[in-house]
Design a protein around this motif. Structure first.
Motif: not given
Length: 150
Positions: A104-131
């Protein structure tokens, strides 16, 4: 497709609002001939869309991030693809070979928003693992431009 078509594509890739007369001057054709060539390139699917190049800083989305993603075993891959197509932070989603399922290529406002993005993927049931990889700079970025007739 000939060299003239490739030159028209190159000119449009740099500035899709360029006038037909200006393009015609660049390739030695009349505006109506340029218009006909562009129409054919669109009809054939070579040109898929005309778009704008936005300034990420002006939109407060200046952090460019690449996320290698492995889906959860129970994930619905079709649902994930629909999700990726509509998520405002996801610029590109590529199904890849190797140890990861998607890049995935994403754009966010700051590095701190990455955690929220990953949490959203997890909440949707998609995230198994990531780097996650943050881009420090982008010395080459932009639209595909044909080079040397390729």
């Amino acid at each position: 497709m000939d060299e003239t078509d490739l030159k028209i594509i190159e000119l449009l890739a740099v500035d899709s609002k360029r006038s037909l007369a200006d393009i015609g001057q660049g390739v030695g054709l009349s505006p109506s001939s340029v218009n006909e060539r562009i129409r054919r390139l669109v009809a054939s699917g070579t040109i898929r869309r005309f778009t704008v190049d936005l300034d990420p800083l002006a939109l407060n989305r200046d952090t460019l991030v690449f996320v290698w993603l492995g889906l959860r075993e129970s994930s619905d891959e079709t649902a994930f693809r629909r999700y990726a197509q509509t998520h405002r932070s996801i610029l590109e989603c590529h199904h890849v070979t190797g140890a990861w399922a998607y890049l995935l290529k994403i754009r966010v406002g700051s590095p701190s928003e990455i955690e929220g993005f990953l949490a959203e993927l997890k909440a949707e049931g998609f995230l198994g693992r990531s780097e996650t990889v943050l881009a420090l700079s982008s010395p080459v970025s932009g639209a595909f431009l044909p080079k040397d007739g390729v």
